[in-house]
Design a protein around this motif. Structure first.
Motif, PDB file in Angstrom:
ATOM      1  N   VAL A   1       0.831  -1.197   0.000  1.00 50.88           N
ATOM      2  CA  VAL A   1       0.000   0.000   0.000  1.00 50.88           C
ATOM      3  C   VAL A   1       0.872   1.256   0.000  1.00 50.88           C
ATOM      4  O   VAL A   1       0.510   2.277  -0.594  1.00 50.88           O
ATOM      5  N   ALA A   2       2.042   1.187   0.605  1.00 50.31           N
ATOM      6  CA  ALA A   2       2.945   2.340   0.615  1.00 50.31           C
ATOM      7  C   ALA A   2       3.417   2.695  -0.795  1.00 50.31           C
ATOM      8  O   ALA A   2       3.609   3.867  -1.108  1.00 50.31           O
ATOM      9  N   ARG A   3       3.590   1.697  -1.645  1.00 53.34           N
ATOM     10  CA  ARG A   3       3.996   1.965  -3.024  1.00 53.34           C
ATOM     11  C   ARG A   3       2.885   2.682  -3.786  1.00 53.34           C
ATOM     12  O   ARG A   3       3.139   3.621  -4.533  1.00 53.34           O
ATOM     13  N   VAL A   4       1.653   2.248  -3.576  1.00 50.80           N
ATOM     14  CA  VAL A   4       0.517   2.915  -4.220  1.00 50.80           C
ATOM     15  C   VAL A   4       0.410   4.345  -3.692  1.00 50.80           C
ATOM     16  O   VAL A   4       0.215   5.293  -4.456  1.00 50.80           O
ATOM     17  N   ALA A   5       0.566   4.526  -2.390  1.00 48.95           N
ATOM     18  CA  ALA A   5       0.479   5.855  -1.785  1.00 48.95           C
ATOM     19  C   ALA A   5       1.561   6.786  -2.325  1.00 48.95           C
ATOM     20  O   ALA A   5       1.326   7.985  -2.495  1.00 48.95           O
ATOM     21  N   ALA A   6       2.723   6.242  -2.610  1.00 51.33           N
ATOM     22  CA  ALA A   6       3.831   7.055  -3.117  1.00 51.33           C
ATOM     23  C   ALA A   6       3.570   7.575  -4.529  1.00 51.33           C
ATOM     24  O   ALA A   6       4.169   8.570  -4.940  1.00 51.33           O
ATOM     25  N   ARG A   7       2.677   6.947  -5.263  1.00 44.88           N
ATOM     26  CA  ARG A   7       2.362   7.393  -6.621  1.00 44.88           C
ATOM     27  C   ARG A   7       1.400   8.575  -6.635  1.00 44.88           C
ATOM     28  O   ARG A   7       1.160   9.167  -7.685  1.00 44.88           O
ATOM     29  N   LEU A   8       0.836   8.915  -5.492  1.00 46.94           N
ATOM     30  CA  LEU A   8      -0.153   9.985  -5.397  1.00 46.94           C
ATOM     31  C   LEU A   8       0.444  11.221  -4.725  1.00 46.94           C
ATOM     32  O   LEU A   8       1.453  11.124  -4.029  1.00 46.94           O
ATOM     33  N   THR A   9      -0.193  12.360  -4.925  1.00 49.00           N
ATOM     34  CA  THR A   9       0.183  13.577  -4.210  1.00 49.00           C
ATOM     35  C   THR A   9      -0.856  13.823  -3.129  1.00 49.00           C
ATOM     36  O   THR A   9      -2.002  13.401  -3.242  1.00 49.00           O
ATOM     37  N   TRP A  10      -0.467  14.513  -2.088  1.00 45.56           N
ATOM     38  CA  TRP A  10      -1.348  14.707  -0.940  1.00 45.56           C
ATOM     39  C   TRP A  10      -1.550  16.170  -0.676  1.00 45.56           C
ATOM     40  O   TRP A  10      -0.652  16.942  -0.923  1.00 45.56           O
ATOM     41  N   PRO A  11      -2.717  16.589  -0.208  1.00 44.64           N
ATOM     42  CA  PRO A  11      -3.893  15.821   0.204  1.00 44.64           C
ATOM     43  C   PRO A  11      -4.661  15.276  -0.997  1.00 44.64           C
ATOM     44  O   PRO A  11      -4.441  15.704  -2.128  1.00 44.64           O
ATOM     45  N   GLN A  12      -5.589  14.350  -0.700  1.00 44.47           N
ATOM     46  CA  GLN A  12      -6.315  13.661  -1.772  1.00 44.47           C
ATOM     47  C   GLN A  12      -7.690  13.225  -1.255  1.00 44.47           C
ATOM     48  O   GLN A  12      -7.804  12.731  -0.133  1.00 44.47           O
ATOM     49  N   GLU A  13      -8.706  13.401  -2.062  1.00 41.81           N
ATOM     50  CA  GLU A  13     -10.039  12.908  -1.717  1.00 41.81           C
ATOM     51  C   GLU A  13     -10.128  11.426  -2.060  1.00 41.81           C
ATOM     52  O   GLU A  13      -9.502  10.969  -3.010  1.00 41.81           O
ATOM     53  N   ARG A  14     -10.925  10.710  -1.285  1.00 41.41           N
ATOM     54  CA  ARG A  14     -11.080   9.274  -1.521  1.00 41.41           C
ATOM     55  C   ARG A  14     -11.552   9.004  -2.950  1.00 41.41           C
ATOM     56  O   ARG A  14     -11.040   8.105  -3.625  1.00 41.41           O
ATOM     57  N   SER A  15     -12.512   9.777  -3.435  1.00 47.28           N
ATOM     58  CA  SER A  15     -13.038   9.555  -4.786  1.00 47.28           C
ATOM     59  C   SER A  15     -11.960   9.716  -5.854  1.00 47.28           C
ATOM     60  O   SER A  15     -11.936   8.980  -6.843  1.00 47.28           O
TER      61      SER A  15
ATOM     62  N   LEU B   1      -7.823  -2.027  -4.192  1.00 43.15           N
ATOM     63  CA  LEU B   1      -7.805  -0.826  -3.360  1.00 43.15           C
ATOM     64  C   LEU B   1      -9.169  -0.138  -3.315  1.00 43.15           C
ATOM     65  O   LEU B   1      -9.606   0.303  -2.252  1.00 43.15           O
ATOM     66  N   GLY B   2      -9.852  -0.039  -4.438  1.00 45.09           N
ATOM     67  CA  GLY B   2     -11.170   0.613  -4.462  1.00 45.09           C
ATOM     68  C   GLY B   2     -12.151  -0.044  -3.506  1.00 45.09           C
ATOM     69  O   GLY B   2     -12.922   0.644  -2.819  1.00 45.09           O
ATOM     70  N   ASN B   3     -12.123  -1.368  -3.430  1.00 40.99           N
ATOM     71  CA  ASN B   3     -13.005  -2.095  -2.513  1.00 40.99           C
ATOM     72  C   ASN B   3     -12.639  -1.821  -1.059  1.00 40.99           C
ATOM     73  O   ASN B   3     -13.512  -1.707  -0.196  1.00 40.99           O
ATOM     74  N   VAL B   4     -11.352  -1.722  -0.789  1.00 41.95           N
ATOM     75  CA  VAL B   4     -10.899  -1.434   0.578  1.00 41.95           C
ATOM     76  C   VAL B   4     -11.341  -0.033   0.980  1.00 41.95           C
ATOM     77  O   VAL B   4     -11.850   0.175   2.090  1.00 41.95           O
ATOM     78  N   LEU B   5     -11.177   0.937   0.078  1.00 39.66           N
ATOM     79  CA  LEU B   5     -11.541   2.312   0.408  1.00 39.66           C
ATOM     80  C   LEU B   5     -13.033   2.476   0.654  1.00 39.66           C
ATOM     81  O   LEU B   5     -13.443   3.344   1.430  1.00 39.66           O
ATOM     82  N   GLU B   6     -13.863   1.646   0.025  1.00 38.73           N
ATOM     83  CA  GLU B   6     -15.308   1.696   0.277  1.00 38.73           C
ATOM     84  C   GLU B   6     -15.628   1.368   1.728  1.00 38.73           C
ATOM     85  O   GLU B   6     -16.653   1.797   2.249  1.00 38.73           O
TER      86      GLU B   6
ATOM     87  N   VAL C   1      -8.601  -1.227   7.790  1.00 38.84           N
ATOM     88  CA  VAL C   1      -9.554  -2.110   7.110  1.00 38.84           C
ATOM     89  C   VAL C   1      -8.946  -3.485   6.875  1.00 38.84           C
ATOM     90  O   VAL C   1      -9.572  -4.509   7.163  1.00 38.84           O
ATOM     91  N   VAL C   2      -7.721  -3.544   6.348  1.00 41.83           N
ATOM     92  CA  VAL C   2      -7.136  -4.823   5.939  1.00 41.83           C
ATOM     93  C   VAL C   2      -6.349  -5.502   7.044  1.00 41.83           C
ATOM     94  O   VAL C   2      -6.061  -6.687   6.965  1.00 41.83           O
ATOM     95  N   GLY C   3      -5.975  -4.767   8.075  1.00 42.51           N
ATOM     96  CA  GLY C   3      -5.207  -5.335   9.167  1.00 42.51           C
ATOM     97  C   GLY C   3      -3.716  -5.058   9.036  1.00 42.51           C
ATOM     98  O   GLY C   3      -3.238  -4.603   8.005  1.00 42.51           O
ATOM     99  N   HIS C   4      -3.015  -5.333  10.111  1.00 44.25           N
ATOM    100  CA  HIS C   4      -1.572  -5.139  10.165  1.00 44.25           C
ATOM    101  C   HIS C   4      -0.924  -6.506  10.261  1.00 44.25           C
ATOM    102  O   HIS C   4      -1.497  -7.442  10.799  1.00 44.25           O
ATOM    103  N   GLY C   5       0.282  -6.627   9.754  1.00 46.75           N
ATOM    104  CA  GLY C   5       1.002  -7.876   9.908  1.00 46.75           C
ATOM    105  C   GLY C   5       1.620  -8.344   8.617  1.00 46.75           C
ATOM    106  O   GLY C   5       1.438  -7.731   7.562  1.00 46.75           O
ATOM    107  N   PRO C   6       2.350  -9.445   8.706  1.00 44.29           N
ATOM    108  CA  PRO C   6       3.011  -9.974   7.513  1.00 44.29           C
ATOM    109  C   PRO C   6       2.008 -10.509   6.499  1.00 44.29           C
ATOM    110  O   PRO C   6       0.911 -10.919   6.848  1.00 44.29           O
TER     111      PRO C   6
END
Length: 97
Positions: free
Chosen positions: A27-41, A61-66, A86-91
């Motif tokens: 998820v950090a890689r996906v987040a790095a492709r975006l600029t912030w701040p950002q609306e969920r939509s 990701l779209g399903n998780v954000l819902e 939403v998805v949890g923490h861990g390996p």
């Protein structure tokens, strides 16, 4: 350039380990492709079809954000934390585990 130097450059810089491939991107890689701040939509428009790694297998990701209550992410960290809630923490599980 000599033949010896060319062979060294063709080898990978880091050797990959043995084992099962893990589906999706961190998820950090996906987040790095975006600029912030950002609306969920807007995130859903840009990266909603991205497959991310979770402790329980890959998810879209779209399903998780819902499933989040947040509609506006002021920082990358707030986005990553909301997804992890939403998805949890861990390996990430693999077939070998």
């Amino acid at each position: 350039m000599s033949e010896e130097e060319t062979e060294e450059e063709e080898e990978p810089a880091v050797e990959l380990g043995e084992g099962a491939d893990v589906e999706g991107a961190p998820v950090a890689r996906v987040a790095a492709r975006l600029t912030w701040p950002q609306e969920r939509s807007r995130i859903v428009e840009k990266e909603g079809d991205a497959t991310i790694r979770t402790p329980h297998g890959a998810r879209i990701l779209g399903n998780v954000l819902e499933e989040t209550d947040t509609t506006y992410f002021d920082t990358r960290q707030s986005f990553v934390e909301a997804v992890k809630e939403v998805v949890g923490h861990g390996p990430v599980e693999t077939d070998e585990e």
